[in-house]
Enzyme design. Structure first.
Site, PDB file in Angstrom:
ATOM      1  N   GLU A   1      -2.835   9.340  56.338  1.00 54.41           N
ATOM      2  CA  GLU A   1      -4.310   9.691  56.258  1.00 54.41           C
ATOM      3  C   GLU A   1      -4.158  11.214  55.869  1.00 54.41           C
ATOM      4  O   GLU A   1      -5.201  11.626  55.197  1.00 54.41           O
ATOM      5  CB  GLU A   1      -4.798   9.490  57.865  1.00 54.41           C
ATOM      6  CG  GLU A   1      -4.909   7.905  58.269  1.00 54.41           C
ATOM      7  CD  GLU A   1      -5.332   6.938  57.075  1.00 54.41           C
ATOM      8  OE1 GLU A   1      -6.307   7.291  56.325  1.00 54.41           O
ATOM      9  OE2 GLU A   1      -5.168   5.862  57.019  1.00 54.41           O
TER      10      GLU A   1
ATOM     11  N   GLU B   1      -5.664   5.112  46.728  1.00 55.15           N
ATOM     12  CA  GLU B   1      -4.402   4.943  47.444  1.00 55.15           C
ATOM     13  C   GLU B   1      -3.007   4.590  47.053  1.00 55.15           C
ATOM     14  O   GLU B   1      -2.120   4.798  48.123  1.00 55.15           O
ATOM     15  CB  GLU B   1      -4.988   3.493  48.149  1.00 55.15           C
ATOM     16  CG  GLU B   1      -6.366   3.375  48.778  1.00 55.15           C
ATOM     17  CD  GLU B   1      -6.187   4.053  50.232  1.00 55.15           C
ATOM     18  OE1 GLU B   1      -5.088   4.565  50.509  1.00 55.15           O
ATOM     19  OE2 GLU B   1      -7.279   4.472  50.770  1.00 55.15           O
TER      20      GLU B   1
ATOM     21  N   TYR C   1      -1.999  -0.065  46.508  1.00 54.34           N
ATOM     22  CA  TYR C   1      -1.370   1.163  47.294  1.00 54.34           C
ATOM     23  C   TYR C   1       0.314   1.008  46.924  1.00 54.34           C
ATOM     24  O   TYR C   1       0.814   2.250  46.418  1.00 54.34           O
ATOM     25  CB  TYR C   1      -1.415   0.692  48.863  1.00 54.34           C
ATOM     26  CG  TYR C   1      -2.551   0.574  49.525  1.00 54.34           C
ATOM     27  CD1 TYR C   1      -3.675   0.146  49.134  1.00 54.34           C
ATOM     28  CD2 TYR C   1      -2.941   1.673  50.473  1.00 54.34           C
ATOM     29  CE1 TYR C   1      -4.979  -0.241  49.873  1.00 54.34           C
ATOM     30  CE2 TYR C   1      -4.022   1.665  51.061  1.00 54.34           C
ATOM     31  CZ  TYR C   1      -4.960   0.897  50.969  1.00 54.34           C
ATOM     32  OH  TYR C   1      -6.274   0.766  51.569  1.00 54.34           O
TER      33      TYR C   1
HETATM   34 ZN   LIG Z   1      -5.410   5.231  52.431  1.00 56.83          ZN
END
Ligand SMILES: [Zn+2]
Length: 618
Positions: free
Chosen positions: A311, A333, A397
């Site tokens: 984060e 991401e 991601y």
């Molecule tokens: Zn994220």
């Protein structure tokens, strides 16, 4: 910034760029930000826990681009709008007519405001619906103290429109301020400056001086305490959770410093965190100045703090340099996933970073089997704007991170680190596309070091399915030793007591449980359960993997703790795969449906939607 746009104009690129923009407006928004852009938002709202609504007004400051435009189109979903006014030249507000289009299940309702001129501001009076998709209103029983209610938002990706009428696209950035009324005894926090000392008398006031896209608008209201963790870091949580949270997050200040030494100054002032009740549908949300976190990451031993690193990394990749539309999600991401590993490496060393990275890569490779090849690209080719054109959410991601890692390893950190920092610096507070990144990559790395990656290979990474054959897989020596033990244990050659689990980190348990899933017998799972009490571990990443392996093996002694887990944890990443696994076997399926009937009311609307979809499958 000025320098870049000047250069573009000089080369004529700016012209193509503008005509492309008109075609490439964000397909998930009704906003015509080629005509007018929001520059600031002010909200004056009252939280009513009995009605489960926010009501009041929003003032949008406007920057008109197209001089002939006379309509403001905003995104809304389930908002009840009573009145809209425009600010006149003499400072008076006058009512203006508006229409709401028919509801589109994905995008919501377009709000068209008809204007006689181009006002500097419009004011929209409205209230939200109790079912607003971004908001979850919790009854006191769903909190730790059981005494007071709780409410929190999750706006990403297109749910801000269910609590504020805005141009709900990451292509538009604005500053914001707010005044929020809430019942006595509750504290209001937002993705803005939070005054830890405020009592909320006369309403809670907030100001967000940095321009952000709408998906980073965030609010939380509950019985909250705050603890300082360092000069610019702190944590908000329910009183009964605050001590555990402060212990778990002790390294946060060090993480901010580690990230800064890699990618430049942290530009958001404070970095605070808000720990939510367990129904928070995701792990964490990078709301600027105030990351929202699931309590399921508080393991008691700081073993899941990679989530905070993730984060925090968004303070550069995502919040600072943002995907221009959700089609380019990997720029948020994939970059963040890469940066997370770098932060972990700085703090905990390369062995820990490699173990995390190997498990991330392995889990991605396993997931490929259930994702259509067209959805495995980082970016779909062409102008297709249907939902088919979006990459699988989970894959961008690790795959995006893998591409950056490949470039880093081949170019060397002396070249790659300044290259990446330059990307963040040169695009700070902008929204960007994949094409812009490729352009930057060619000019600032590949032109000088052509051997790093060919155009063909680059295209394979961006537009191709899976992972190119040329990609290097991380091989941690510590995990290789674990492989040997696991193989022997599965064959019955190594007794459970001799696995040597005392030294294992959580990531090693996760790897072990991933690899025995579908292979271990009921007796072996029972053995593990009795030896280590895995059904009751405080580490939810470990518990989740143990339950999954148990369900797939048919080991049903875990039903009581699994039932408790599914009732108390609403994180989609855990509950959706567990219900999916349970539905494979008729006996488990009936049991799972019973559990879900009870659990559904405790879940966030977004989790309910995901599980409903799963449960409806044949
Ligand atoms: Zn994220």
């Amino acid at each position: 910034m000025k320098k870049i746009s000047f250069l573009r104009a000089a080369t004529g690129v700016v012209l193509c760029h503008f005509s492309a923009l008109a075609l490439a407006l964000d397909p998930l928004s009704y906003a015509r930000y080629d005509q007018v852009k929001t520059s600031d938002l002010h909200m004056d709202l009252k939280a009513d826990f009995a009605k489960k609504t926010l009501s009041g007004y929003a003032v949008l400051s406007l920057e008109w681009i197209d001089k002939s435009a006379r309509t403001l189109d905003l995104d809304t979903r389930d908002l009840s709008i009573s009145k809209i006014e425009a600010l006149g030249a003499r400072g008076a507000w006058t009512r203006v007519p508006f229409t709401l289009d028919k509801l589109d299940t994905e995008k919501g309702q377009a709000l068209h405001i008809a204007l006689a001129s181009q006002p500097a501001k419009v004011r929209i009076h409205y209230h939200t619906a109790p079912s607003a998709s971004a908001l979850q209103w919790l009854d006191p029983v769903q909190t730790m103290s059981g005494k007071r209610p709780f409410m929190f938002s999750q706006s990403e990706s297109i749910d801000a429109r269910s609590w504020v009428p805005v141009q709900d696209t990451p292509a538009v950035r604005f500053t914001y301020s707010a005044r929020i009324d809430a019942p006595k005894g509750l504290r209001v926090v937002m993705s803005a400056n939070n005054d830890a000392k405020s009592s909320g008398k006369g309403g809670w006031r907030f100001k967000m001086p940095q321009a952000i896209p709408s998906y980073l608008l965030a609010i939380g209201i509950g019985e909250l305490e705050v603890r300082s963790l360092g000069p610019r870091t702190g944590v908000y949580a329910e009183p009964k959770r605050i001590e555990a949270a402060a212990y778990e997050f002790a390294d946060t200040e060090k993480m901010v410093s580690a990230a800064e030494s890699l990618y430049g100054p942290y530009r958001w002032g404070r970095y605070d965190m808000l720990v939510l009740p367990p129904s928070f549908p995701i792990g964490g949300m990078e709301n600027p100045r105030l990351t929202f976190l699931t309590p399921t990451m508080i393991a008691g031993d700081r073993s899941l703090v990679d989530l905070i690193a993730h984060e925090l990394a968004h303070s550069w990749s995502g919040n600072l340099v943002t995907n221009a539309s959700w089609k380019h999600f990997w720029l948020n991401e994939g970059f963040t996933t890469y940066v997370t590993t770098r932060i972990l490496e700085s703090l905990y060393g390369p062995e820990v970073a490699d173990m995390n990275l190997q498990v991330e890569q392995e889990e991605m490779m396993t997931s490929l089997a259930s994702i259509a090849p067209a959805k495995q690209a980082l970016l779909a080719r062409g102008d297709d704007t249907s939902s088919e054109a979006y990459a699988d959410e989970g894959i961008v991601y690790p795959k995006g991170a893998w591409l950056l890692r490949t470039l880093e390893q081949r170019a060397g950190r002396a070249v790659f680190d300044p290259f990446l920092r330059g990307w963040f610096d040169q695009h700070a507070f902008q929204s960007v596309t994949t094409e812009q990144f490729l352009d930057y990559l060619r000019k600032n790395l590949l032109a000088q070091h052509p051997a790093v990656m060919s155009e063909d290979e680059l295209a394979e990474w961006i537009y191709g399915p899976g992972i190119p054959a040329s990609a290097k897989h991380v091989a941690s020596t510590r995990l290789a030793a674990l492989d040997v033990k696991r193989t022997a244990w599965l064959k019955g050659e190594l007794p459970t007591a001799q696995l040597g689990t005392k030294e294992w980190k959580a990531i090693e348990w996760m790897k072990f449980l991933n690899d025995i899933d579908g292979k271990a017998s009921v007796a072996q799972l029972k053995d593990l359960d009795q030896a280590f009490g895995l059904g009751k571990t405080g580490n939810n990443e470990v518990a989740f993997r143990f339950y999954r392996a148990a369900i797939n093996a048919g080991y049903r002694d875990i039903r009581a703790p699994l039932n408790a887990f599914l009732l108390s944890v609403g994180r989609q990443k855990f509950v959706v795969p567990l219900y999916t696994a349970l539905r494979k076997n008729p006996e488990d399926k009936a049991w799972a449906e019973g559990v879900y009937k009870q659990a559904r009311a405790h879940y966030h609307p977004l989790t309910q939607k995901s599980v409903d979809t799963q449960m409806a499958k044949k």
